[in-house]
Design an enzyme around this catalytic site. Structure first.
Site, mmCIF file in Angstrom:
data_model
loop_
_atom_site.group_PDB
_atom_site.id
_atom_site.type_symbol
_atom_site.label_atom_id
_atom_site.label_comp_id
_atom_site.label_asym_id
_atom_site.label_seq_id
_atom_site.Cartn_x
_atom_site.Cartn_y
_atom_site.Cartn_z
ATOM 1 N N TYR A 1 25.826 96.435 29.197
ATOM 2 C CA TYR A 1 26.708 95.279 29.348
ATOM 3 C C TYR A 1 28.099 95.702 28.876
ATOM 4 O O TYR A 1 28.390 96.896 28.787
ATOM 5 C CB TYR A 1 26.079 94.134 28.521
ATOM 6 C CG TYR A 1 26.640 92.770 28.761
ATOM 7 C CD1 TYR A 1 26.850 92.279 30.044
ATOM 8 C CD2 TYR A 1 26.971 91.936 27.687
ATOM 9 C CE1 TYR A 1 27.367 91.008 30.250
ATOM 10 C CE2 TYR A 1 27.470 90.665 27.882
ATOM 11 C CZ TYR A 1 27.679 90.211 29.167
ATOM 12 O OH TYR A 1 28.186 88.953 29.370
ATOM 13 N N ARG B 1 36.221 89.664 40.913
ATOM 14 C CA ARG B 1 36.903 89.723 39.611
ATOM 15 C C ARG B 1 35.873 90.167 38.585
ATOM 16 O O ARG B 1 35.253 89.353 37.901
ATOM 17 C CB ARG B 1 37.469 88.338 39.255
ATOM 18 C CG ARG B 1 38.355 88.329 38.029
ATOM 19 C CD ARG B 1 37.859 87.352 36.975
ATOM 20 N NE ARG B 1 36.765 87.898 36.203
ATOM 21 C CZ ARG B 1 35.959 87.201 35.418
ATOM 22 N NH1 ARG B 1 36.069 85.917 35.313
ATOM 23 N NH2 ARG B 1 34.983 87.772 34.734
ATOM 24 N N LYS C 1 23.657 91.661 33.873
ATOM 25 C CA LYS C 1 23.322 90.290 33.440
ATOM 26 C C LYS C 1 21.812 90.050 33.600
ATOM 27 O O LYS C 1 21.181 89.434 32.751
ATOM 28 C CB LYS C 1 24.106 89.261 34.257
ATOM 29 C CG LYS C 1 25.623 89.320 34.032
ATOM 30 C CD LYS C 1 26.130 88.301 33.031
ATOM 31 C CE LYS C 1 27.625 88.480 32.785
ATOM 32 N NZ LYS C 1 28.196 87.612 31.758
ATOM 33 N N ASP D 1 31.433 86.328 38.077
ATOM 34 C CA ASP D 1 32.648 87.104 38.340
ATOM 35 C C ASP D 1 33.187 86.926 39.761
ATOM 36 O O ASP D 1 33.486 87.905 40.465
ATOM 37 C CB ASP D 1 32.411 88.576 37.976
ATOM 38 C CG ASP D 1 32.340 88.764 36.466
ATOM 39 O OD1 ASP D 1 32.420 87.763 35.727
ATOM 40 O OD2 ASP D 1 32.200 89.915 36.005
ATOM 41 N N ASP E 1 28.689 81.211 35.488
ATOM 42 C CA ASP E 1 28.632 81.734 34.129
ATOM 43 C C ASP E 1 30.015 81.795 33.483
ATOM 44 O O ASP E 1 30.171 81.521 32.308
ATOM 45 C CB ASP E 1 28.010 83.131 34.199
ATOM 46 C CG ASP E 1 27.789 83.739 32.844
ATOM 47 O OD1 ASP E 1 27.411 82.991 31.923
ATOM 48 O OD2 ASP E 1 27.987 84.957 32.700
ATOM 49 N N ASN F 1 37.369 90.842 28.525
ATOM 50 C CA ASN F 1 36.504 92.029 28.630
ATOM 51 C C ASN F 1 37.016 92.964 29.711
ATOM 52 O O ASN F 1 37.673 92.506 30.643
ATOM 53 C CB ASN F 1 35.078 91.593 29.002
ATOM 54 C CG ASN F 1 34.461 90.729 27.924
ATOM 55 O OD1 ASN F 1 34.559 91.010 26.748
ATOM 56 N ND2 ASN F 1 33.823 89.638 28.344
#
Ligand SMILES: NC(=O)C1=CN([C@@H]2O[C@H](COP(=O)(O)OP(=O)(O)OC[C@H]3O[C@@H](n4cnc5c(N)ncnc54)[C@H](O)[C@@H]3O)[C@@H](O)[C@H]2O)C=CC1
Ligand SMILES: CC(=O)C(=O)O
Ligand SMILES: [Mg+2]
Length: 636
Positions: free
Chosen positions: A134, A188, A206, A278, A300, A444
């Site tokens: 991750y 993204r 994930k 994303d 999410d 992140n």
């Protein structure tokens, strides 16, 4: 053997390997004639058990099982416990010359060959390995995914080749019972922008945490990337790029693809939870708006992040002794995640601090790349920015330090993906007004964080309450060690997903996220708060996810979106006993029947189940004695 077959066999021997390959591709029927050299799946007896990552146990298979399964000799002679197998993997990973990206690749190879062992290793070493599978390493892996690519590990759905047939292509996934799907369109990925089909790495990561942290069984999981094009020239111009080299689809064409995908998911697996991950901000909001009442799904980045940051905020205000109704927050960044968090915090304030939505909204100040967002600053705001744009005469300001001096916030939350952008003067200004300000650089991966833990503690002279999106190591300052928290939606999505599926929810409501947020906040003890730790440690992920899942399932029931007729008396117990545990077939139990309940929960295939699968295969095999009275293999 007939003459016909014999001559074919002879001919094949005279063909070169590439001739054979070309002919197989051109005339699939001829595959049958190749069986003399490569056994068909049926002929391989138990070997497919070893090549199938869901079934394979490697050296953990016991001797009797190996005999039953016809895999004797296909494995080294030793029978090892799952624990010893895992220890070997950890030794390999810890080799000092390995980079994190190499560790990522080693783990992916393990995932493609032995899922039980992969999840044993990941579950037992979350602190060490979550940063590999991750954030931050998954970010680097996605950037280079086409270069480090070896095996698919997820499903590639192409808007250019599979349109109109999504259900059929999704049906190629080798599981009848998919319960959790993570999908991205790669537009993204973390704070790294458009990575096209390389974004599949985030779906895989994930999903790994849904299993290791949330209790889903690996067989029930499905990572997906939708190939709708890619707008990054250096990526699509690379000869190794794995997706379609076309500009991204837009408008009706794009939303048509999403619609078809969602319908296909619902038709195939009506109770599965679909997580959108994303997607670039405008599409993320639009998709959520269009789909959230049609199937069990959530976004999410909007909702998972909303819940995780709200938890840290609740705990932070508790630590500061600031009443929620008086808290002021500055968001640095106003994309899907920041707006998701702001909405969730405002909802929470409205519900728990007894203030109106309008009052709650006023306590939130949003900053984007152009400065403080107001209706007066002279640009056209997209819809998602209008929710929190100031309309109360707050002056237009661009500089973060000026904004902080004006607002005097209790919390500064970074979701900008801008990288280092909070400097000493920003932090000092913050500390002038609030003794223990919340400093949350949540972008992140690590390279995109607005500030490092070291800087935040140093510049605030140890006074700040710190949490980041990607993990930072503890910081020691003047003899005191501070442990940075990780404010990442990983503390929310596994529990929300598992709780929703366990409750047989038909949709994921806002109230389920409020429940998740409260459960996470409550999972942090007073002692931890006293040490300025607003989040649990990642090592606690499974226990925390179980609490989150229980709260979410109960909320689903209370909201009337659960299809269960009766709620269990104790949701926590109900859920904890249904979480997948990677279990070994120890030398002692290898080959022995495993109790039905253990087998169901942990999906340890009993010796009988594996043997019957192998027997079916073996019965069709030309090695089977029934096919040859002498009992000798029928071999040309
Ligand atoms: N910790 C966590 O759990 C999560 C973290 N994130 C991170 O949040 C970041 C943003 O994600 P999204 O909101 O979806 O992206 P986005 O790209 O839609 O939003 C970025 C926002 O930051 C603003 N911005 C960019 N540069 C800025 C600057 N120099 N000063 C002020 N504002 C600036 C932009 O105007 C935009 O409003 C990413 O890095 C992502 O990894 C996202 C979800 C969860
Ligand atoms: C953590 C996450 O979902 C993100 O950075 O996008
Ligand atoms: Mg995300």
């Amino acid at each position: 053997m007939s003459l016909h077959h014999a001559s074919l066999h002879h001919d094949q021997r005279n063909e070169s390997a590439s001739d054979l390959h070309a002919r197989d591709v051109a005339v699939p029927g001829l595959w049958q004639q190749r069986k003399r050299e490569i056994k068909t799946v049926e002929e391989q007896a138990g070997a497919p058990v070893i090549w199938a990552s869901w079934l394979n146990r490697g050296t953990n298979f016991g001797r009797e099982e190996r005999e039953h399964l016809h895999i004797e000799g296909l494995l080294p002679p030793v029978v090892e416990s799952l624990e010893l197998q895992a220890e070997r993997v950890m030794c390999q990973l810890r080799e000092t010359h390995n980079t994190d990206l190499q560790r990522y690749s080693i783990l992916n190879e393990l995932l493609s060959s032995n899922q039980c062992l992969y999840y044993k290793v990941l579950t037992d070493n979350l602190e060490e390995l979550a940063p590999i599978v991750y954030t931050p390493t998954v970010g680097e892996a996605c950037q280079k995914f086409d270069r480090i690519y070896r095996t698919p590990l997820g499903l590639y759905l192409s808007a250019f080749h599979h349109r109109g047939r999504f259900e059929q292509v999704l049906g190629n996934w080798p599981s009848h019972n998919v319960q959790i799907i993570v999908v991205t369109d790669g537009s993204r990925i973390l704070g790294l922008g458009d990575l096209g089909t390389n974004g599949i790495g985030i779906s895989i990561g994930k999903v790994a945490l849904y299993v290791a942290g949330g209790g889903f069984h690996p067989e029930h999981s499905l990572p997906v990337v939708l190939d709708v094009g890619c707008n990054r020239p250096e990526l699509v111009g690379d000869k190794f790029y794995l997706g379609e080299r076309r500009p991204r689809l837009e408008g009706d064409e794009y939303y048509g693809v999403i619609d078809e995908f969602c319908k296909a998911v619902k038709a195939l697996w009506p109770h599965a939870l679909l997580q959108f991950e994303d997607f670039e901000t405008t599409k993320a909001f639009e998709i959520l708006h269009r789909q959230r009442d049609k199937l069990l799904c959530f976004n999410d980045d909007i909702q998972g992040t909303g819940a995780v940051v709200t938890s840290g905020f609740i705990n932070g205000m508790k630590y500061q002794k600031t009443p929620l109704s008086e808290a002021r927050i500055v968001f640095y960044g106003a994309g899907s995640s920041a707006v998701g968090v702001a909405e969730m915090i405002a909802t929470y304030m409205q519900q728990k601090a007894g203030i109106s939505w309008g009052e709650a909204r006023k306590r939130i100040y949003m900053v984007d790349s152009k400065g403080l967002i107001t209706f007066t600053r002279g640009d056209t705001l997209p819809d998602h920015k209008k929710h929190f744009a100031r309309d109360d005469g707050t002056p237009d300001m661009k500089d973060l330090k000026d904004i902080i001096a004006y607002v005097k916030p209790h919390a500064l939350i970074g979701l900008s993906a801008a990288g280092p952008s909070w400097f000493q003067d920003t932090v000092e200004e913050l500390c002038k007004h609030t003794p223990c300000p919340l400093i949350f650089p949540l972008s992140n991966p690590t390279s995109k964080a607005e500030i490092t833990a070291q800087q935040a503690y140093e510049w605030s002279k140890g006074s700040c309450v710190f949490a980041s999106g990607s993990p930072f190591a503890p910081v020691t300052l003047d003899g005191t060690t501070y442990v940075p928290g990780q404010a990442n939606n990983v503390f929310i999505f596994p529990g929300v997903g598992f709780g929703s599926v366990m409750a047989k929810a038909t949709k994921v409501t806002d109230q389920m996220f409020v429940a998740a947020s409260q459960a996470l906040a409550d999972a942090v003890s007073e002692e931890q708060l006293g040490r300025k730790e607003m989040y649990p440690e990642i090592t606690q992920l499974r226990a925390v996810s179980c609490k989150v899942a229980a709260a979410v399932a109960q909320a689903a029931f209370e909201c009337g979106v659960s299809e269960l007729v009766n709620a269990p008396e104790d949701w926590h117990e109900y859920i904890s006993t249904r979480m997948f545990v990677p279990m070994g077939r120890t030398t002692k139990t290898a080959g022995m029947p495993v109790s039905k309940s253990t087998a169901q929960l942990s999906y340890v295939y009993s010796g009988e189940e594996l043997a019957s699968a192998a027997a079916t295969a073996a019965a069709k095999s030309r090695f089977h004695p029934a096919h040859h009275p002498s009992g000798l293999p029928v071999h040309p």
